[in-house]
Design a protein around this motif. Structure first.
Motif, PDB file in Angstrom:
ATOM      1  N   LEU A 181      -1.999  -1.078  -3.723  1.00 26.45           N
ATOM      2  CA  LEU A 181      -3.177  -0.091  -3.529  1.00 26.45           C
ATOM      3  C   LEU A 181      -2.343   1.225  -3.251  1.00 26.45           C
ATOM      4  O   LEU A 181      -1.750   1.366  -2.260  1.00 26.45           O
ATOM      5  CB  LEU A 181      -3.902  -0.633  -2.584  1.00 26.45           C
ATOM      6  CG  LEU A 181      -4.943   0.248  -1.977  1.00 26.45           C
ATOM      7  CD1 LEU A 181      -5.894   0.643  -3.050  1.00 26.45           C
ATOM      8  CD2 LEU A 181      -5.875  -0.116  -0.742  1.00 26.45           C
ATOM      9  N   ALA A 182      -2.769   2.301  -3.924  1.00 25.00           N
ATOM     10  CA  ALA A 182      -2.276   3.824  -3.793  1.00 25.00           C
ATOM     11  C   ALA A 182      -3.602   4.550  -3.279  1.00 25.00           C
ATOM     12  O   ALA A 182      -4.589   4.386  -3.954  1.00 25.00           O
ATOM     13  CB  ALA A 182      -1.814   4.297  -4.743  1.00 25.00           C
ATOM     14  N   VAL A 183      -3.213   5.351  -2.166  1.00 28.63           N
ATOM     15  CA  VAL A 183      -4.373   6.021  -1.551  1.00 28.63           C
ATOM     16  C   VAL A 183      -3.956   7.438  -1.403  1.00 28.63           C
ATOM     17  O   VAL A 183      -3.065   7.832  -0.668  1.00 28.63           O
ATOM     18  CB  VAL A 183      -4.699   5.491  -0.256  1.00 28.63           C
ATOM     19  CG1 VAL A 183      -6.097   6.125   0.125  1.00 28.63           C
ATOM     20  CG2 VAL A 183      -4.994   4.038  -0.398  1.00 28.63           C
ATOM     21  N   VAL A 219       0.851  -1.062   0.068  1.00 24.41           N
ATOM     22  CA  VAL A 219       0.048  -0.066   0.072  1.00 24.41           C
ATOM     23  C   VAL A 219       0.982   1.160   0.113  1.00 24.41           C
ATOM     24  O   VAL A 219       1.967   1.164   0.853  1.00 24.41           O
ATOM     25  CB  VAL A 219      -0.883   0.063   1.268  1.00 24.41           C
ATOM     26  CG1 VAL A 219      -1.858   1.205   1.093  1.00 24.41           C
ATOM     27  CG2 VAL A 219      -1.852  -1.344   1.390  1.00 24.41           C
ATOM     28  N   LEU A 220       0.546   2.134  -0.709  1.00 21.97           N
ATOM     29  CA  LEU A 220       1.137   3.562  -0.885  1.00 21.97           C
ATOM     30  C   LEU A 220       0.151   4.483  -0.607  1.00 21.97           C
ATOM     31  O   LEU A 220      -0.861   4.611  -1.059  1.00 21.97           O
ATOM     32  CB  LEU A 220       1.844   3.838  -2.247  1.00 21.97           C
ATOM     33  CG  LEU A 220       2.407   5.097  -2.538  1.00 21.97           C
ATOM     34  CD1 LEU A 220       3.639   5.447  -1.531  1.00 21.97           C
ATOM     35  CD2 LEU A 220       2.687   5.419  -4.147  1.00 21.97           C
ATOM     36  N   THR A 221       0.503   5.449   0.549  1.00 17.71           N
ATOM     37  CA  THR A 221      -0.485   6.481   0.773  1.00 17.71           C
ATOM     38  C   THR A 221       0.224   7.979   0.873  1.00 17.71           C
ATOM     39  O   THR A 221       1.548   7.990   0.793  1.00 17.71           O
ATOM     40  CB  THR A 221      -1.063   6.299   2.142  1.00 17.71           C
ATOM     41  OG1 THR A 221       0.113   6.539   3.309  1.00 17.71           O
ATOM     42  CG2 THR A 221      -1.490   5.112   2.622  1.00 17.71           C
ATOM     43  N   GLY A 222      -0.523   8.680   0.308  1.00 16.24           N
ATOM     44  CA  GLY A 222      -0.003  10.201   0.305  1.00 16.24           C
ATOM     45  C   GLY A 222      -1.097  11.095   1.200  1.00 16.24           C
ATOM     46  O   GLY A 222      -1.994  10.504   1.793  1.00 16.24           O
ATOM     47  N   SER A 243       2.481 -11.270   3.248  1.00 14.16           N
ATOM     48  CA  SER A 243       3.094 -10.111   3.657  1.00 14.16           C
ATOM     49  C   SER A 243       2.300  -8.887   3.369  1.00 14.16           C
ATOM     50  O   SER A 243       1.559  -8.797   2.602  1.00 14.16           O
ATOM     51  CB  SER A 243       4.615 -10.273   3.063  1.00 14.16           C
ATOM     52  OG  SER A 243       4.360  -9.850   1.498  1.00 14.16           O
ATOM     53  N   PHE A 244       2.518  -7.839   4.222  1.00 14.44           N
ATOM     54  CA  PHE A 244       1.874  -6.820   3.993  1.00 14.44           C
ATOM     55  C   PHE A 244       2.819  -5.355   4.367  1.00 14.44           C
ATOM     56  O   PHE A 244       3.412  -5.397   5.509  1.00 14.44           O
ATOM     57  CB  PHE A 244       0.408  -6.545   5.189  1.00 14.44           C
ATOM     58  CG  PHE A 244      -0.093  -5.169   4.872  1.00 14.44           C
ATOM     59  CD1 PHE A 244      -1.495  -5.480   4.169  1.00 14.44           C
ATOM     60  CD2 PHE A 244       0.194  -4.169   5.198  1.00 14.44           C
ATOM     61  CE1 PHE A 244      -2.348  -4.265   4.017  1.00 14.44           C
ATOM     62  CE2 PHE A 244      -0.496  -3.001   5.239  1.00 14.44           C
ATOM     63  CZ  PHE A 244      -1.766  -3.103   4.631  1.00 14.44           C
ATOM     64  N   THR A 245       3.095  -4.469   3.306  1.00 17.02           N
ATOM     65  CA  THR A 245       3.977  -3.417   3.365  1.00 17.02           C
ATOM     66  C   THR A 245       3.247  -2.164   3.359  1.00 17.02           C
ATOM     67  O   THR A 245       2.690  -1.825   2.246  1.00 17.02           O
ATOM     68  CB  THR A 245       5.170  -3.613   2.592  1.00 17.02           C
ATOM     69  OG1 THR A 245       5.816  -4.939   2.826  1.00 17.02           O
ATOM     70  CG2 THR A 245       6.064  -2.360   2.830  1.00 17.02           C
ATOM     71  N   ALA A 261      -8.895   1.214   8.928  1.00 20.47           N
ATOM     72  CA  ALA A 261      -9.223   0.310   7.913  1.00 20.47           C
ATOM     73  C   ALA A 261      -7.976  -0.404   7.430  1.00 20.47           C
ATOM     74  O   ALA A 261      -8.057  -1.872   7.364  1.00 20.47           O
ATOM     75  CB  ALA A 261     -10.098   0.765   6.644  1.00 20.47           C
ATOM     76  N   LEU A 262      -6.958   0.403   7.087  1.00 22.68           N
ATOM     77  CA  LEU A 262      -5.804  -0.150   6.470  1.00 22.68           C
ATOM     78  C   LEU A 262      -5.278  -1.199   7.727  1.00 22.68           C
ATOM     79  O   LEU A 262      -4.502  -2.021   7.471  1.00 22.68           O
ATOM     80  CB  LEU A 262      -4.840   0.907   6.002  1.00 22.68           C
ATOM     81  CG  LEU A 262      -5.272   1.420   4.662  1.00 22.68           C
ATOM     82  CD1 LEU A 262      -4.096   2.531   4.396  1.00 22.68           C
ATOM     83  CD2 LEU A 262      -5.073   0.369   3.561  1.00 22.68           C
TER      84      LEU A 262
END
Length: 254
Positions: A195-197, A28-31, A104-106, A93-94
């Motif tokens: 997933l990018a958010v 997951v990538l978040t901004g 794995s989850f990063t 939620a994440l």
């Protein structure tokens, strides 16, 4: 071609398809967009930190070399906002999704607010550091970065070497922390769901992350308030709306 989803029914249908698959390596990538509901500003959107008409200087490596106190004056008010902000439904939620993830989850974040960790996420890679920490400007100093929530308006002095202290964040024209960049590249090599958010996807090197995930064969999703223009060819699906509404729905909580 990127598919755009705008209705709750479409998001739920996508959730059903995602739940039917077995994802082994989620990235997951978040901004900044994910933290707007927590009361924090974006960087480049309307009213963003770097689009203010009164902004005379960009906080880059050059400004740090010239005037550390000026860097503090730019980030001091934001540090106060970060100190009082709380994780919103998207962060939570994440964090819960990570707990249910079988592989794995990063979580890679461009944000410096620390809200993912406060929400309970464990595998967080802070690409741009944390505004909740302070470190020395002297690269040879032995002082380790430390927790610090004070909104300094001028540079405090390092108790170890006497040089100015700075926020523990990555400024423009500075490289990413070596360990953060290594973890990001390693995770993307094995990624099968990306997933990018809440990110514009325009800041390097994060702008290349979806391309790396796609090269690895991953399914790629973008959650953003507005459509990306021009559309990024490496995103399979674009979900339009507020992250704090879409993520609980997409991840099985709505």
């Amino acid at each position: 071609m990127t598919d755009s989803l705008t209705s709750d029914a479409e998001v739920v249908a996508l959730r059903t398809r995602l739940q039917a698959a077995s994802w082994r390596h989620v990235v997951v990538l978040t901004g900044a967009g994910i933290s707007v509901a927590s009361g924090l500003p974006t960087y480049r959107g309307p009213g963003g930190l770097w689009t203010r008409p009164d902004l005379e200087e960009v906080p880059d490596a050059g400004l740090l070399a010239r005037d550390v106190s000026r860097v503090w004056s730019l980030f001091g008010p934001l540090r106060e906002q970060v100190r009082t902000a709380a994780p919103n439904a998207a962060h939570l939620a994440l964090a819960r999704w990570e707990g249910r993830c079988g592989g794995s989850f990063t979580l890679l974040t461009q944000n410096v607010d620390g809200l993912h960790s406060r929400a309970g996420s464990r595998e967080v890679v802070e690409l741009h550091g944390s505004l909740r920490r302070t470190r020395c400007t002297n690269a040879r100093c032995t002082l380790a970065p430390f927790e610090d929530s004070a909104a300094h308006m001028r540079a405090p002095v390092c108790p170890t070497c006497g040089e100015p202290l700075r926020p523990d964040i990555t400024l423009f024209d500075e490289p990413l922390p070596v360990d953060a960049e290594w973890k990001a590249k390693h995770a993307l090599r094995e990624c099968d769901l990306f997933l990018a958010v809440g990110t514009s996807g325009t800041v390097s090197p994060a702008s290349n992350f979806v391309r790396g995930a796609k090269y690895a064969g991953a399914r790629t999703l973008l959650v953003n308030l507005t459509p990306m223009r021009p559309r990024h060819p490496d995103f399979d699906v674009e979900l339009l709306g507020h992250a704090e509404h879409i993520l609980p729905l997409l991840l099985g909580e709505g």
